[in-house]
Design an enzyme around this catalytic site. Structure first.
Site, short mmCIF file in Angstrom:
data_model
loop_
_atom_site.label_atom_id
_atom_site.label_comp_id
_atom_site.label_asym_id
_atom_site.label_seq_id
_atom_site.Cartn_x
_atom_site.Cartn_y
_atom_site.Cartn_z
N VAL A 11 -15.69 10.05 73.51
CA VAL A 11 -15.35 9.37 74.77
C VAL A 11 -15.90 10.18 75.95
CG1 VAL A 11 -13.46 8.64 76.27
CG2 VAL A 11 -13.28 8.29 73.80
N ASP A 32 -15.18 21.65 77.18
CA ASP A 32 -14.58 21.41 75.86
C ASP A 32 -14.18 22.76 75.28
OD1 ASP A 32 -14.90 18.77 73.74
OD2 ASP A 32 -14.38 20.72 72.87
N ASN A 117 -4.89 9.54 74.17
CA ASN A 117 -3.74 8.74 73.69
C ASN A 117 -2.64 9.60 73.08
OD1 ASN A 117 -4.24 5.96 74.19
ND2 ASN A 117 -5.96 6.05 72.75
N VAL A 119 -1.79 7.17 75.89
CA VAL A 119 -2.14 7.44 77.28
C VAL A 119 -0.93 7.36 78.23
CG1 VAL A 119 -2.88 5.09 77.87
CG2 VAL A 119 -3.90 7.02 79.03
N THR A 149 -7.26 -5.30 79.07
CA THR A 149 -7.47 -6.38 80.04
C THR A 149 -8.92 -6.85 79.97
OG1 THR A 149 -5.70 -5.68 81.51
CG2 THR A 149 -7.51 -6.88 82.53
N HIS A 175 -0.30 0.86 76.48
CA HIS A 175 -1.63 0.72 75.90
C HIS A 175 -1.42 0.95 74.40
CE1 HIS A 175 -5.81 1.09 74.93
NE2 HIS A 175 -5.74 2.39 74.68
P1 NAD Z 1 -13.27 13.28 69.79
O1 NAD Z 1 -12.57 13.93 68.64
O2 NAD Z 1 -14.62 12.75 69.58
O3 NAD Z 1 -13.30 14.28 71.04
C1 NAD Z 1 -12.21 14.98 71.49
C2 NAD Z 1 -12.72 16.27 72.08
O4 NAD Z 1 -11.61 16.96 72.66
C3 NAD Z 1 -13.35 17.21 71.05
O5 NAD Z 1 -14.69 17.51 71.43
C4 NAD Z 1 -12.45 18.44 71.09
O6 NAD Z 1 -13.15 19.66 70.88
C5 NAD Z 1 -11.90 18.34 72.51
N1 NAD Z 1 -10.70 19.16 72.71
C6 NAD Z 1 -9.66 19.33 71.88
N2 NAD Z 1 -8.78 20.22 72.41
C7 NAD Z 1 -9.28 20.59 73.60
C8 NAD Z 1 -8.86 21.47 74.62
N3 NAD Z 1 -7.71 22.17 74.51
N4 NAD Z 1 -9.63 21.62 75.72
C9 NAD Z 1 -10.81 20.94 75.85
N5 NAD Z 1 -11.25 20.09 74.90
C10 NAD Z 1 -10.51 19.91 73.80
O7 NAD Z 1 -12.27 12.11 70.27
P2 NAD Z 1 -12.69 10.84 71.13
O8 NAD Z 1 -13.09 9.75 70.21
O9 NAD Z 1 -13.60 11.29 72.21
O10 NAD Z 1 -11.27 10.41 71.74
C11 NAD Z 1 -10.63 11.24 72.71
C12 NAD Z 1 -9.29 10.64 73.11
O11 NAD Z 1 -9.51 9.42 73.85
C13 NAD Z 1 -8.39 10.25 71.93
O12 NAD Z 1 -7.06 10.64 72.20
C14 NAD Z 1 -8.52 8.74 71.86
O13 NAD Z 1 -7.40 8.12 71.26
C15 NAD Z 1 -8.62 8.42 73.35
N6 NAD Z 1 -9.13 7.09 73.67
C16 NAD Z 1 -8.46 6.43 74.65
C17 NAD Z 1 -8.86 5.15 75.01
C18 NAD Z 1 -8.10 4.42 76.11
O14 NAD Z 1 -8.26 3.21 76.30
N7 NAD Z 1 -7.27 5.12 76.85
C19 NAD Z 1 -9.97 4.55 74.38
C20 NAD Z 1 -10.65 5.28 73.40
C21 NAD Z 1 -10.21 6.56 73.04
#
Ligand code: NAD
Length: 313
Positions: A11, A32, A117, A119, A149, A175
């Protein structure tokens, strides 16, 4: 104008790429816990830009975000196939407790957008932590149901065979699985949905509504089943939110906001309602005007988020 993205995973990196390629801001900083990953993503995104876009994309540390206008939090675990968002709470809350104080200390004047999430609950946690550093509730919000939405509008637009731009309808509440599609508020180019369908001789009934609803709610599960994660959709959403802030648009999105600024919510939580977003963050969280059944389901969603929020302590 600088935007910081915390978490350079799927993301975070896709969001940084989207902001950069659209030339929306002059600086994007990726952070990160896996610093090597942030450096690699920043380099890869930068490689896409040199011919016609002047945006600096870099990997950084918290000291590099002091002048960020917007900080987007995407760090944390995503759902596994079959897992719901609330099941991510314990682990992702721990990650938020590590990163949010760093953001608040360094990017004191920023607007913080929570994406990780679940969120709604993580936005509440972020608000609690940032309040100690002087952040007000209008500067900290979650993406809420903006993605849902967007899915609602495009699926309904497809069914009605009309540009989704003219479909106004909102998904409210969690959400997640208890979110509520506010059918009673839907307008198609200004016409109430039933009037529009009658005029156009398009069938609309409970079965069709239930089908759209199932597809909106099921989208995340289908995408995760197929490719392991969702990231293009949410990156499009984050692009729009940054655009509303950077260009002071006064746009309406269903964002997860504190009950302190949301007139229809009296529990100590964050949950998605329609909000106006501009250069200072949330300028107004709208009161809800729902049908009786939608109201009941919205407050059932409030109860679910309240229970999850209470489990944080
Ligand atoms: P991902 O595993 O690809 O990436 C997460 C990143 O966070 C990793 O690179 C990891 O190293 C990093 N991370 C972990 N701990 C950390 C810290 N203490 N400091 C800095 N970085 C850290 O996951 P993703 O697919 O990118 O998803 C990320 C989040 O977004 C998830 O919780 C997912 O559920 C959420 N998400 C939300 C929505 C929404 O509509 N709100 C939509 C899609 C995904």
């Amino acid at each position: 104008m600088k935007v910081a993205v915390i978490g350079a995973g799927r993301v975070g990196a896709t969001t940084a790429y989207t902001l950069a390629i659209k030339g929306m801001v002059s600086d994007v900083v990726l952070l990160d816990v896996d610093a090597k990953r942030a450096v690699a993503e920043a380099q890869d995104i930068s490689d896409a830009l040199p011919f016609n876009i002047s945006c600096r994309v870099s990997a950084g540390v918290y000291q590099d975000i002091t002048d960020a206008k917007v900080v987007i939090i995407t760090a944390g675990l995503g759902q596994q196939p079959g897992e719901n968002r609330l099941q991510l709470l314990a682990k992702n809350a721990q990650i938020m407790r590590e990163i949010v104080p760093q953001i608040a200390k360094n990017a004191k004047d920023s607007i913080i957008i929570v994406t990780s999430n679940p969120v709604d609950v993580l936005t509440k946690l972020t608000l609690r932590i940032t309040a100690d550093f002087g952040f007000s509730a209008n500067r900290v919000f979650g993406t809420g149901t903006t993605l849902d939405t967007s899915r609602f509008r495009s699926l309904l637009g497809q069914y009605l065979d009309i540009n989704p731009h003219h479909v106004h309808g909102y998904v409210l509440g969690e959400h997640g699985d208890s979110e509520v599609l506010s059918w009673s508020q839907v307008r198609i180019g200004g016409y109430p949905l039933d009037d529009y369908c009658r005029n156009m001789k398009i069938e609309m009934n409970d079965k069709i509504r239930a089908d759209v609803e199932a597809r909106v709610k099921g989208a995340v599960y289908r995408i995760i089943e197929g490719k392991g994660a969702t990231y293009y959709g949410i990156s499009g959403v984050l692009f729009n939110l940054v655009d509303a802030i950077v260009n002071d648009r006064g746009s309406m999105y269903t964002l997860s906001v504190s009950n302190a600024i949301s007139p229809s919510v009296d529990k100590d939580i964050c949950i998605a309602v329609p909000c106006l977003l501009d250069k200072d963050g949330i300028s107004k969280a709208m009161p809800l005007e729902l049908s009786e059944d939608e109201n009941k389901r919205f407050y059932a969603s409030v109860d679910i988020i309240e229970r999850a929020t209470l489990s944080l302590k």
